[in-house]
Design a protein around this motif. Structure first.
Motif, short mmCIF file in Angstrom:
data_model
loop_
_atom_site.label_atom_id
_atom_site.label_comp_id
_atom_site.label_asym_id
_atom_site.label_seq_id
_atom_site.Cartn_x
_atom_site.Cartn_y
_atom_site.Cartn_z
N VAL A 118 36.38 33.16 39.20
CA VAL A 118 35.95 34.52 38.84
C VAL A 118 35.23 34.43 37.49
O VAL A 118 35.84 34.14 36.47
N THR A 119 33.92 34.66 37.49
CA THR A 119 33.12 34.50 36.27
C THR A 119 32.55 35.83 35.76
O THR A 119 31.96 35.87 34.68
N SER A 120 32.69 36.89 36.54
CA SER A 120 32.23 38.21 36.13
C SER A 120 33.11 39.25 36.82
O SER A 120 33.95 38.90 37.66
N LYS A 121 32.90 40.53 36.48
CA LYS A 121 33.65 41.57 37.17
C LYS A 121 33.43 41.41 38.67
O LYS A 121 32.29 41.26 39.11
N THR A 122 34.52 41.45 39.42
CA THR A 122 34.44 41.15 40.84
C THR A 122 35.19 42.21 41.64
O THR A 122 36.33 42.53 41.33
N LYS A 123 34.53 42.74 42.66
CA LYS A 123 35.18 43.69 43.57
C LYS A 123 35.81 42.91 44.71
O LYS A 123 35.18 42.03 45.30
N LEU A 124 37.07 43.24 44.99
CA LEU A 124 37.81 42.61 46.07
C LEU A 124 38.43 43.69 46.94
O LEU A 124 38.58 44.83 46.52
N GLU A 125 38.81 43.29 48.13
CA GLU A 125 39.43 44.23 49.06
C GLU A 125 40.60 43.53 49.75
O GLU A 125 40.44 42.44 50.29
N TYR A 126 41.77 44.17 49.70
CA TYR A 126 42.91 43.72 50.50
C TYR A 126 42.84 44.49 51.81
O TYR A 126 42.68 45.71 51.81
N ARG A 127 42.96 43.75 52.93
CA ARG A 127 42.93 44.39 54.26
C ARG A 127 44.19 44.04 55.02
O ARG A 127 44.64 42.90 55.00
N ILE A 128 44.71 45.04 55.71
CA ILE A 128 45.82 44.82 56.63
C ILE A 128 45.24 44.91 58.03
O ILE A 128 44.67 45.93 58.41
N ILE A 157 38.42 43.21 39.47
CA ILE A 157 39.07 42.37 38.46
C ILE A 157 38.04 41.83 37.49
O ILE A 157 36.86 41.71 37.82
N ALA A 158 38.51 41.53 36.30
CA ALA A 158 37.67 40.94 35.26
C ALA A 158 37.90 39.44 35.22
O ALA A 158 38.95 38.96 35.65
N PRO A 159 36.94 38.69 34.70
CA PRO A 159 37.14 37.24 34.58
C PRO A 159 38.22 36.95 33.54
O PRO A 159 38.49 37.79 32.67
N PRO A 160 38.84 35.79 33.63
CA PRO A 160 39.88 35.45 32.64
C PRO A 160 39.26 35.32 31.25
O PRO A 160 38.11 34.89 31.10
N ALA A 161 40.05 35.69 30.22
CA ALA A 161 39.57 35.59 28.84
C ALA A 161 39.34 34.13 28.46
O ALA A 161 38.42 33.82 27.71
N GLN A 162 40.17 33.27 28.98
CA GLN A 162 40.00 31.83 28.74
C GLN A 162 40.52 31.08 29.95
O GLN A 162 41.32 31.59 30.71
N GLY A 163 40.04 29.88 30.15
CA GLY A 163 40.48 29.09 31.29
C GLY A 163 39.72 29.43 32.55
O GLY A 163 38.76 30.20 32.53
N THR A 164 40.16 28.86 33.64
CA THR A 164 39.45 29.04 34.90
C THR A 164 40.24 29.85 35.91
O THR A 164 39.70 30.26 36.93
N PHE A 165 41.53 30.09 35.66
CA PHE A 165 42.37 30.82 36.62
C PHE A 165 42.63 32.24 36.14
O PHE A 165 42.72 32.50 34.95
N THR A 166 42.74 33.14 37.09
CA THR A 166 43.18 34.50 36.80
C THR A 166 44.25 34.84 37.83
O THR A 166 44.11 34.52 39.01
N ASP A 167 45.34 35.41 37.35
CA ASP A 167 46.37 35.85 38.29
C ASP A 167 46.80 37.25 37.92
O ASP A 167 46.70 37.68 36.77
N PHE A 168 47.26 37.99 38.94
CA PHE A 168 47.58 39.40 38.73
C PHE A 168 48.48 39.88 39.85
O PHE A 168 48.67 39.20 40.86
N HIS A 169 49.01 41.06 39.65
CA HIS A 169 49.90 41.71 40.62
C HIS A 169 49.27 43.04 41.00
O HIS A 169 48.75 43.76 40.14
N VAL A 170 49.29 43.34 42.29
CA VAL A 170 48.86 44.66 42.75
C VAL A 170 49.97 45.27 43.60
O VAL A 170 50.72 44.55 44.26
N GLY A 171 50.06 46.57 43.57
CA GLY A 171 50.98 47.31 44.43
C GLY A 171 50.17 48.12 45.42
O GLY A 171 49.48 49.06 45.03
#
Length: 144
Positions: A54-64, A80-94
């Protein structure tokens, strides 16, 4: 942009440690049992997601999506936004509200803005009486 999914895990509760930034997943699962179908879950479906690329603001979609009826889709959009540092971004959604239509195999997909499936996980949906818990299964040995 080449986004890769490293984790896509559903859990009863997801916490984040403020000091370390680590996520704590409590009660991971791959099946959902409800008294009757169709129904709307009385709680949100918590999903931990870890991505790279993720290198820029990215639109994603969760589908059931239901395996036996792919036209029955429920979707949730996020950005989601790109990580402030590093190459990984992780997050939680409800995800809420989640409506379960019928029993069988349900797929949770994570898709990009071009409708490409980046990653997925599966659940078994069951209906019927729910038995009370009989206690926790012991995982660790008494001796170390």
């Amino acid at each position: 942009m080449s986004v890769a999914v490293h984790s896509l895990v559903a859990a009863d509760q997801i916490y984040q440690d403020i000091q370390s930034g680590k996520f704590i997943l409590s009660g991971t699962f791959h099946s959902i049992r409800v008294p009757e179908l169709p129904c709307t879950l009385p709680y949100q479906l918590n999903v931990y997601t870890a991505l790279s690329g993720v290198t820029s603001k990215t639109k994603l979609e969760y589908r059931i999506v239901y395996s036996h009826a792919p036209e029955k889709v429920q979707s949730f959009d996020i950005e989601i936004a790109p990580p402030a540092q590093g190459t990984f971004t992780d997050f939680h959604v409800g995800l809420s509200p989640v409506t379960l239509l019928d029993s069988g195999k349900m797929e949770l997909q994570l898709c990009d803005a071009y409708n490409q499936v980046l990653g997925n996980t599966y659940f078994i949906i069951e209906s019927g009486s729910i038995q009370p818990a009989q206690g926790l299964k012991k995982i660790l040995s008494d001796s170390i």
